[in-house]
Design an enzyme around this catalytic site. Structure first.
Site, PDB file in Angstrom:
ATOM      1  N   ASP A   1     -11.843  68.151 142.281  1.00  0.00           N
ATOM      2  CA  ASP A   1     -12.111  67.085 143.259  1.00  0.00           C
ATOM      3  C   ASP A   1     -11.560  67.455 144.634  1.00  0.00           C
ATOM      4  OD1 ASP A   1      -9.785  66.572 141.411  1.00  0.00           O
ATOM      5  OD2 ASP A   1      -9.204  65.275 143.062  1.00  0.00           O
TER       6      ASP A   1
ATOM      7  N   LYS B   1      -7.913  58.221 156.509  1.00  0.00           N
ATOM      8  CA  LYS B   1      -7.131  58.468 155.288  1.00  0.00           C
ATOM      9  C   LYS B   1      -5.851  57.648 155.344  1.00  0.00           C
ATOM     10  CE  LYS B   1      -5.292  62.038 152.261  1.00  0.00           C
ATOM     11  NZ  LYS B   1      -5.225  63.464 151.979  1.00  0.00           N
TER      12      LYS B   1
ATOM     13  N   GLY C   1     -12.593  59.388 142.982  1.00  0.00           N
ATOM     14  CA  GLY C   1     -13.203  58.746 144.156  1.00  0.00           C
ATOM     15  C   GLY C   1     -12.198  58.609 145.277  1.00  0.00           C
TER      16      GLY C   1
HETATM   17  P1  AMP Z   1      -5.164  63.882 145.711  1.00  0.00           P
HETATM   18  O1  AMP Z   1      -4.164  64.424 144.767  1.00  0.00           O
HETATM   19  O2  AMP Z   1      -4.574  63.363 147.010  1.00  0.00           O
HETATM   20  O3  AMP Z   1      -6.330  64.795 145.927  1.00  0.00           O
HETATM   21  O4  AMP Z   1      -5.733  62.549 145.040  1.00  0.00           O
HETATM   22  C1  AMP Z   1      -6.329  62.506 143.765  1.00  0.00           C
HETATM   23  C2  AMP Z   1      -6.981  61.155 143.574  1.00  0.00           C
HETATM   24  O5  AMP Z   1      -6.005  60.113 143.668  1.00  0.00           O
HETATM   25  C3  AMP Z   1      -8.032  60.818 144.613  1.00  0.00           C
HETATM   26  O6  AMP Z   1      -9.033  60.087 143.973  1.00  0.00           O
HETATM   27  C4  AMP Z   1      -7.268  59.961 145.607  1.00  0.00           C
HETATM   28  O7  AMP Z   1      -8.114  59.110 146.345  1.00  0.00           O
HETATM   29  C5  AMP Z   1      -6.332  59.187 144.696  1.00  0.00           C
HETATM   30  N1  AMP Z   1      -5.106  58.756 145.378  1.00  0.00           N
HETATM   31  C6  AMP Z   1      -4.071  59.533 145.785  1.00  0.00           C
HETATM   32  N2  AMP Z   1      -3.121  58.790 146.379  1.00  0.00           N
HETATM   33  C7  AMP Z   1      -3.557  57.501 146.364  1.00  0.00           C
HETATM   34  C8  AMP Z   1      -3.034  56.248 146.836  1.00  0.00           C
HETATM   35  N3  AMP Z   1      -1.849  56.167 147.455  1.00  0.00           N
HETATM   36  N4  AMP Z   1      -3.777  55.149 146.624  1.00  0.00           N
HETATM   37  C9  AMP Z   1      -4.976  55.209 146.017  1.00  0.00           C
HETATM   38  N5  AMP Z   1      -5.517  56.334 145.551  1.00  0.00           N
HETATM   39  C10 AMP Z   1      -4.832  57.484 145.721  1.00  0.00           C
HETATM   40 MG    MG Z   2      -7.986  64.921 146.754  1.00  0.00          MG
END
Ligand code: AMP
Ligand code: MG
Length: 478
Positions: free
Chosen positions: A246, A107, A89
């Protein structure tokens, strides 16, 4: 339109409640504007004068709530490095509403129900990378999400060390991911799955709404768009780095810019993500992973349409990919009627680049002015024989080409960017920004918007990547 006249809509909130969770942005302390995108402002019909105002900073910071906004985070699952994670999510992206079909997202605007152990923040360096690269992909003619603005702040965020937080206001015609479907399929929430499919069709493929077999056609269109996107990435030398399901768009867009890279020297096996020890998301693997991800989507859609039907569709993936890749490469080497007979010529070329360690972008830009005089091309590699051998085959093929030399050069100069945003260039912008100098962000933004133009003032970036900066790996921690 003035910011205070905006009226946002929230069509995603018409879906069942399990699809999202309302989430309030948590503004950053002492925010300030770093960069704004006039082209996107125009698209959203926001007045240009608004971009320089304090209200704009508050808007991006989530401190100014426009009329109609009802902020929320989207729920999804996903296969990360091949392993299913049942709930991900928007952990740090908050949707604030829709303008003219563009969904606005902040973001880095703080925690949501889906943040797990994360802090909901994004650091300056990764926000600069997302802001610039989405514009660069658009400039290259590759479908992507975009961004309206980037703010920085005097707000510390803990990563391996303390860093500054930032927010990108990004926009997209769709934020639905393959993993959004996987979430509901895994939970056997088929009513929600069907509602989501209907919503995604209405949003991204409205011509299918009244089709009898709409879910089958929906998958087929997503498959075709994904095959095309993979071919475009391969042709331009873009490596996403984290092709988890995702991070795959149902609309066929490049989304979620993380540890991506443009190729420096051509290397089929290049890995740009530090965490990717097995090379699952290596450059050469991307088209295969595109198909793997489509199969995950296929499984998720199987409660709505039989898997046998979907198998028939995905059987065309390889053919569609190859057709699009050949088309792209044909433009890059200036062939009017490219076909399967050219596959060997292209393979021979890539093998030559790989063995000589030649800069991928510079090679094609140099080739775009080739008129039989070989010295500029020979200079790109240490040994001349492999390049001469390839050029012999290329010359032979050009003799059958119907394009005039001038037309070939013109096509190729529009197909082969002079500039791509390589990681070392982005790092230069990040290093300067961390010292409070945002001018390089603007320089890179300008070449990102117009990568095929000459830009004589930025010639220093139109060269082979300096050896010390080649093939940098980046981590996911952003
Ligand atoms: P990503 O690798 O950026 O595509 O993120 C994978 C998942 O981790 C997604 O659900 C993001 O929303 C969550 N996510 C990544 N970084 C953070 C953060 N600093 N705080 C909260 N959720 C994160
Ligand atoms: Mg992502």
């Amino acid at each position: 339109m003035k910011l205070k006249e905006l009226k946002l809509k929230n069509p995603y909130l018409s879906l069942p409640e399990a699809c999202y969770d309302r989430a309030k942005p948590t503004p950053l302390n002492k925010p300030f504007m770093i960069h704004t995108n006039q082209a996107v402002a125009q698209m959203l019909e926001i007045d240009e004068e608004e971009l320089g105002t304090d209200a704009m900073v508050d808007f991006v910071n989530g401190a100014l709530k426009p009329e109609g906004s009802d902020p929320f985070a989207m729920c999804y699952a996903g296969h990360q490095f091949g392993h299913f994670v049942p709930r991900l999510g928007d952990g740090r992206a908050i949707n604030i509403g829709t303008i003219k079909g563009w969904h606005l997202q902040l973001k880095g605007a703080g925690v949501t129900k889906y943040s797990r152990s994360g802090d909901g923040r994004a650091v300056l360096r990764s926000s600069i990378r997302e802001y610039l690269m989405s514009e660069a992909m658009h400039g290259l003619g590759i479908e992507t999400t975009r961004a309206l603005a980037l703010i920085g702040a005097d707000h510390s965020v803990r990563r391996e060390e303390w860093e500054k937080g930032a927010i990108v206001l990004r926009v997209s015609p769709s934020w639905i991911r393959f993993g959004t479907f996987e979430y509901f399929a895994h939970k056997k929430m088929y009513a929600e799955l069907e509602a989501l499919a209907d919503y995604a069709i209405a949003e991204s493929y409205p011509h299918l709404m009244d089709e009898k077999e709409k879910y089958f056609h929906f998958f087929t269109e997503v498959m075709g768009k994904t095959a095309r996107l993979m071919a475009q990435w391969q042709a331009v030398g873009f490596q996403h780095g984290v092709m988890n399901t995702d991070n795959m768009s149902i609309h066929g867009l490049t989304i979620d810019y993380g540890p991506y890279a443009f190729l420096d020297e051509y290397d089929f096996n290049n890995i740009c993500n530090h965490t990717d020890t097995q090379g699952r998301y290596s450059f050469g693997n991307q088209p295969t992973i595109g198909e793997w991800n489509l199969r995950a989507l296929m499984t998720a859609l199987s409660p709505l349409v039989s898997i046998e039907r979907l198998q028939k569709s995905i059987a065309h993936y390889g053919r569609l990919y190859t057709r699009e890749y050949l088309y792209q490469m044909g433009r890059k080497i200036g062939l009017e009627r490219v076909g399967e007979r050219d596959i060997d010529l292209i393979k021979h070329m890539l093998g030559t680049l790989q063995s000589l360690g030649i800069d991928y972008t510079l090679f094609f830009r140099t080739l775009s002015r080739y008129d039989g005089e070989r010295s500029e091309l020979l200079k790109l590699g240490l040994y001349h024989t492999p390049m001469n051998e390839w050029l012999d085959s290329y010359d032979a093929r050009l003799r059958e080409n119907e394009l005039s030399v001038e037309d070939r050069h013109a096509t190729m100069l529009q197909a082969n960017p002079k500039y791509v945003l390589k990681n070392y260039m982005l790092q230069e912008a990040i290093d300067a920004a961390e010292q409070g100098d945002y001018s390089i962000i603007d320089d890179l933004f300008r070449i990102a918007q117009n990568p095929y133009a000459e830009h004589p003032e930025f010639e220093r970036w139109a060269v082979a990547t300096p050896d010390i900066h080649k093939n940098r790996k980046l981590s996911c921690s952003s």
